[in-house]
Design an enzyme around this catalytic site. Structure first.
Site, PDB file in Angstrom:
ATOM      1  N   HIS A 130       1.957   4.250   9.862  1.00  0.00           N
ATOM      2  CA  HIS A 130       0.770   4.384  10.703  1.00  0.00           C
ATOM      3  C   HIS A 130       1.238   5.024  12.023  1.00  0.00           C
ATOM      4  CE1 HIS A 130      -2.487   2.932  13.355  1.00  0.00           C
ATOM      5  NE2 HIS A 130      -3.195   2.671  12.272  1.00  0.00           N
ATOM      6  N   ASP A 207       6.295  -3.240  10.934  1.00  0.00           N
ATOM      7  CA  ASP A 207       4.850  -3.214  11.180  1.00  0.00           C
ATOM      8  C   ASP A 207       4.210  -4.046  10.066  1.00  0.00           C
ATOM      9  OD1 ASP A 207       2.156  -2.641  11.043  1.00  0.00           O
ATOM     10  OD2 ASP A 207       2.386  -0.510  11.437  1.00  0.00           O
ATOM     11  N   GLN A 210      -0.453  -4.955   7.743  1.00  0.00           N
ATOM     12  CA  GLN A 210      -1.121  -5.031   6.436  1.00  0.00           C
ATOM     13  C   GLN A 210      -0.456  -6.012   5.473  1.00  0.00           C
ATOM     14  OE1 GLN A 210      -3.959  -3.769   6.014  1.00  0.00           O
ATOM     15  NE2 GLN A 210      -4.086  -2.262   7.650  1.00  0.00           N
ATOM     16  N   LYS A 233      -7.144  -8.201  11.670  1.00  0.00           N
ATOM     17  CA  LYS A 233      -6.959  -7.864  10.247  1.00  0.00           C
ATOM     18  C   LYS A 233      -6.660  -9.125   9.437  1.00  0.00           C
ATOM     19  CE  LYS A 233      -4.911  -3.386  11.462  1.00  0.00           C
ATOM     20  NZ  LYS A 233      -5.929  -2.396  11.127  1.00  0.00           N
ATOM     21  N   CYS A 371      -4.960   7.160  10.341  1.00  0.00           N
ATOM     22  CA  CYS A 371      -3.873   7.168  11.332  1.00  0.00           C
ATOM     23  C   CYS A 371      -2.520   7.331  10.648  1.00  0.00           C
ATOM     24  CB  CYS A 371      -3.882   5.913  12.204  1.00  0.00           C
ATOM     25  SG  CYS A 371      -5.379   5.743  13.161  1.00  0.00           S
TER      26      CYS A 371
END
Ligand SMILES: Cc1ncc(COP(=O)(O)O)c(C=O)c1O
Length: 413
Positions: A130, A207, A210, A233, A371
């Site tokens: 991302h 990261d 997700q 999220k 993104c």
């Protein structure tokens, strides 16, 4: 982490009742919310906790001696403690409240690079990141005279681990990689990647935007150095998020922002900084959001999260099969190990048109580059449509998605 694949026993109708937003209609049709990777929905428990804070507890934290301030401080720090247990951090002070993944990665990129990255050093980022896990590192590289090197992927959207190992060398100062790709759904083998980086003494910044909402994580088991995720999220409020960092790194890193709340002493000659986590939390934080994030953790703890993950995996498999069966549809991202995300294109139809037509049927998907422009470039597409699932979605909703995709093809035939 392998996608959780055992058959699930999951009462989705009961779970759906926890999420008031799901019962509405959009364009006269029941809402089919398949944009969970952008933002997931919020359960009543989190809504109630936010309202209670605003109605009964609102006050600034850490500074007041009065009842409300102490009460709010306790609630805020209790949220940090919940998050610590949720990701299995060794200490709560390793969990820094931020606005979300973006701010978390910016914090690490700025602060770590200032201390540990110098001219000629290298920063590894993967091709599927991302923009939030690319640009902060680009800025840091520019500032410090370092170089970005890219871990490539194959045409299924899996990182090429041999190439990764070849890229690591004595100039590498950090590896920045997604746990789960938001544009492809690939679950990267981060535990193995971290172990490999550590052989070179290199820390890894993951990261986790997700991954945290989709399956259990354990930062000590992963042995990850930095780990950032967003509340919105994971069934919590916007404006909340965490960047976890190992204490031994965070202790050595300079503050990211400065101001109130992060100091020990200030004079016009010199300032000394507070310890963790305050050093990284300048100014009045998003108190309601942080407490709401704690409530989101309470919610996840109240369900069988393993079963939820298995159920979500079944949804992903079912959706993959349904869309693959439609001539003209191409799935983008076919890694062996995936979570939650189904990106696709339809021959001769722009993804924005797909999104707009699906919306007429009350189906919310995302259309765009997500993104992740380097991913779009790799697959030679301007954009994709992306359906992303949560444990409150149903097989019937996927049938509606497949029918609507069929309709898009007919409209453009
Ligand atoms: C993989 C990934 N990283 C980072 C982000 C940025 O998250 P936020 O906008 O919450 O900071 C996102 C959001 O979509 C994401 O999916």
């Amino acid at each position: 982490m392998e996608a959780v694949r055992q058959m699930s026993n999951w009462d989705v109708e009961k779970i759906r009742k926890d999420f008031p937003v799901l019962s509405q209609t959009v364009n006269g049709k029941p809402l089919v919310y398949l944009d969970n990777s952008a933002s997931s929905q919020v359960p009543q428990l989190v809504i109630d906790r936010g309202s209670k804070y605003l109605a009964e507890e609102h006050s600034n934290i850490h500074r007041g001696v009065h009842y409300l301030s102490q009460h709010a401080t306790t609630a805020y720090e209790a949220a940090r403690e919940k998050i610590k247990r949720f990701i299995n951090a060794k200490e709560a002070k390793e969990c820094i409240f931020v606005r979300g993944t973006t701010e978390g990665i910016n914090l690490v990129a700025y602060s770590y690079s200032k201390k540990f990255i110098n001219e000629g050093d290298e920063i590894l980022v993967s091709q599927m990141e991302h923009h939030s896990n690319i640009i902060p590192w680009q800025m840091a590289a520019e500032e410090r005279g370092a170089k970005i090197r890219v871990i490539p992927m194959n045409d299924r959207g899996e990182l090429i681990i041999d190439e990764y190992e070849n890229l690591l060398n004595e100039r590498t100062k950090i590896v920045a990689v997604a746990h789960v790709s938001n544009s492809l759904g690939t679950i990267n083998p981060i535990k193995e990647m971290i172990a490999t980086a550590h052989k070179f003494g290199v820390p890894v910044c993951v990261d986790a935007a997700q991954s945290v909402p989709h399956f259990p994580v354990d930062v000590q088991d992963l042995d990850v150095d930095f780990f950032a995720f967003s509340g919105h999220k994971m069934f919590g409020p916007t404006g909340s998020g965490i960047v976890y960092g190992k204490k031994e790194w965070l202790d050595k890193m300079p503050p990211y922002q400065t101001g109130g709340g992060m100091i020990r002493t200030v004079s016009f000659e010199a300032t000394t900084f507070a310890g963790l986590p305050d050093k990284f939390e300048a100014g009045t934080p998003a108190i309601a959001a942080g407490i709401g994030l704690g409530a989101a953790v309470d919610y996840i703890n109240s369900i069988d999260f393993e079963a939820a993950a298995a159920y979500e995996y079944e949804l992903l498999e079912y959706a993959t099969q349904r869309l693959s069966d439609i001539p003209g549809v191409t799935i983008i991202g076919t890694a062996a190990n995936k979570a939650s995300v189904l990106s696709f294109t339809i021959e001769d139809v722009h993804p924005h048109d797909i999104g707009t037509i699906l919306d007429q049927d009350g189906i919310a998907v995302r259309a765009g580059h997500h993104c992740a422009q380097p991913v779009m470039e790799f697959f030679d597409v301007p954009a994709t449509a992306r359906a992303s699932f949560a444990f409150y979605n149903t097989r019937e909703e996927i049938d509606k998605l497949a029918d609507a995709v069929q309709k898009v093809i007919e409209v453009f035939a």
